[in-house]
Enzyme design. Structure first.
Site, PDB file in Angstrom:
ATOM      1  N   TRP A  26      15.240  38.207  40.750  1.00  0.00           N
ATOM      2  CA  TRP A  26      15.274  40.132  40.789  1.00  0.00           C
ATOM      3  C   TRP A  26      14.039  40.759  41.315  1.00  0.00           C
ATOM      4  O   TRP A  26      13.595  41.607  41.825  1.00  0.00           O
ATOM      5  CB  TRP A  26      16.375  40.597  40.708  1.00  0.00           C
ATOM      6  N   HIS A  27      13.872  40.759  39.569  1.00  0.00           N
ATOM      7  CA  HIS A  27      12.445  41.083  39.527  1.00  0.00           C
ATOM      8  C   HIS A  27      11.369  40.975  39.240  1.00  0.00           C
ATOM      9  O   HIS A  27      10.074  42.040  39.699  1.00  0.00           O
ATOM     10  CB  HIS A  27      12.264  41.635  37.397  1.00  0.00           C
ATOM     11  N   GLY A  28      11.130  39.803  40.015  1.00  0.00           N
ATOM     12  CA  GLY A  28       9.776  38.543  40.205  1.00  0.00           C
ATOM     13  C   GLY A  28       9.679  37.981  40.215  1.00  0.00           C
ATOM     14  O   GLY A  28      10.470  37.031  39.056  1.00  0.00           O
TER      15      GLY A  28
ATOM     16  N   SER B  24      18.682  37.899  38.192  1.00  0.00           N
ATOM     17  CA  SER B  24      18.060  38.590  37.440  1.00  0.00           C
ATOM     18  C   SER B  24      16.514  38.638  37.026  1.00  0.00           C
ATOM     19  O   SER B  24      15.166  39.185  37.791  1.00  0.00           O
ATOM     20  CB  SER B  24      18.332  39.022  35.694  1.00  0.00           C
ATOM     21  N   ALA B  25      16.304  37.089  36.587  1.00  0.00           N
ATOM     22  CA  ALA B  25      14.658  37.362  36.466  1.00  0.00           C
ATOM     23  C   ALA B  25      13.761  37.118  38.300  1.00  0.00           C
ATOM     24  O   ALA B  25      12.756  37.596  38.870  1.00  0.00           O
ATOM     25  CB  ALA B  25      14.586  35.685  35.917  1.00  0.00           C
TER      26      ALA B  25
END
Length: 466
Positions: free
Chosen positions: A356-358, A353-354
């Site tokens: 995926w955010h950048g 998830s991290a």
């Protein structure tokens, strides 16, 4: 000139205003989908074309070129190597997204009030990965699959027109919510829950749309009123360092509280868009008379987030559809058959998830810390469940402790998600003595020491006499 004046009047940049106008236009675009004549094929063409046009108007021509990359990569993988198309698409599509994050420095742009196409690319990446994995699952034996896999797997390759319609559907890639290819196909073809029954027509969406739009207006109004009073720049301001501990802690809570209303606004608009198209429909309630449910469109439960009794509840209330995606495609698939999930699966899911955010330090730190937050909350819950019935007051105290713990750790941790840089994240965390990191770690360690046996249920009197 009029656009610049309008942007200045509401305090946003011209690109952000252009995005907001196109984002709002997804609602009428989705409604017009209902009126497209000519059957499913025509609807797929309209869904893809309307999404591409809105993308062009919002982000420029280059956005559609960026969107083509993961779309074509995924489709090529499904054609050429079905047995491994899921994992190959995952690596290549996520890799391309990370490259775009780095090239455009998207986190800095968002932080400074700018906008680019990487946000939409994030949603699109999840869509193409899930479609490829579900097509991969179509080769597996049904008895070896989980319920979600059985429901979403694809036995047949979608046509290219269907695939483009699914990916860009009426601008739903702007901010989500994420949905499954199988649901999209059934909705387009009026199958499954969208099949017209003998009882009559499909439910009217207008009541649910009105609620979503009123919610959006309230959220934006509150955000616009709060944000001038709680700027992120305050963390590096000498005045902030002069405050006492409790004032700094309170400010961190208000920073997180304020920022969340921006997301509530965005997701309320996307909810209205998916509801008006009909795709958000998920069936009927068991009440009398039955009421339509729009769970597929719902991406946030505002009261559920703000009043969460446990950190474990947060993924079920915040960014709901992405959390569901992470659970089905990362968390559950890392669990070996016959074994229970543990901290490794949780940490791996939060790390994905991290990324995926950048690749900003603030994202990485926040999501790793959120894994600790959830693990600590699970310890408190186990203690709560192990409390015997005759100590109801102690159980209630643990429930309140878990609620307070969730509010504290969430709002201390989320600062990293907003400030992004390592220096600002550490500065903010240090100003409250790393309380959002230390408290979860202490509770997790105590969980290894204090291992209460589960409370035994009280036996009925008749059973005791036997």
């Amino acid at each position: 000139m009029k656009v610049e004046a309008m942007a200045s009047a509401i305090g946003v940049s011209v690109p952000v205003l252009r995005f907001l106008l196109c984002f709002a236009a997804t609602i009428p675009a989705s409604f017009l989908w209902r009126l497209v004549p000519g059957g499913p094929q025509a609807k797929h063409v309209y869904a893809a074309a309307s999404g591409a046009v809105l993308s062009y108007l919002s982000f420029g021509f280059s956005s559609n070129l960026h969107f083509l990359v993961p779309i074509l990569i995924s489709y090529a993988c499904m054609i050429l190597y079905r047995r491994r198309c899921g994992i190959i698409t995952f690596v290549l599509a996520l890799g391309y997204l990370i490259g775009c994050h780095v090239y455009y420095m998207s986190g800095d742009a968002w932080k400074e009030g700018g906008i680019d196409a990487t946000g939409a690319l994030m949603v699109l990446t999840l869509k193409v990965i899930s479609c490829a994995i579900n097509y991969n699952d179509g080769l597996l034996k049904e008895e070896n699959l989980r319920e979600a896999q059985k429901k979403n797997r694809l036995l047949k390759l979608p046509s290219l027109v269907e695939y483009f319609g699914y990916c860009l559907c009426c601008g739903s890639h702007f901010a989500g919510p994420v949905y499954e290819m199988k649901d999209y196909l059934e909705w387009s073809e009026r199958k499954g829950i969208w099949m017209r029954s003998e009882k009559g027509k499909l439910p009217s969406p207008f009541g649910a749309i009105a609620r979503a739009l009123l919610q959006a207006a309230f959220c934006m109004g509150l955000y616009m009123n709060l944000v001038p009073h709680f700027p992120l720049s305050r963390f590096t301001d000498p005045v902030y360092q002069e405050w006492g501990f409790w004032k700094r802690l309170g400010y961190q809570y208000m920073i997180g509280f304020t920022a969340r209303w921006k997301y509530y606004f965005i997701w309320s608009i996307s909810e209205a868009s998916l509801i008006v198209s009909g795709l958000g429909f998920t069936g009927w309630t068991d009440s009398s008379p039955p009421k339509p449910r729009w769970d597929r469109a719902k991406n946030v439960d505002i009261l559920g987030v703000e009043l969460a009794k446990s950190s474990v509840e947060l993924p079920l209330k915040w960014n709901i559809q992405v959390s569901t995606w992470l659970r089905h495609y990362i968390y559950e698939r890392l669990v070996q058959k016959g074994k229970k999930p543990g901290f490794f699966q949780l940490l791996a899911t939060q790390t994905v998830s991290a990324v995926w955010h950048g690749l900003y330090p603030g994202y990485i730190i926040f999501f790793v810390q959120s894994a600790l937050m959830i693990a600590g909350s699970r310890v408190l819950y186990r203690w709560q469940q192990a409390t015997p019935p005759n100590l109801a007051w102690f159980r209630k105290m643990l429930v309140f402790t878990n609620f307070t713990y969730t509010v504290l750790v969430l709002n201390c941790s989320c600062v990293g998600f907003m400030v992004l840089s390592l220096h600002e994240t550490i500065t903010a965390y240090r100003s409250v003595y790393y309380i959002g990191t230390i408290v979860p770690m202490v509770i997790i360690l105590l969980g290894y020491i204090i291992k209460p046996a589960p409370a035994r249920p009280v036996k009925p009197k008749a059973q005791k006499e036997q």
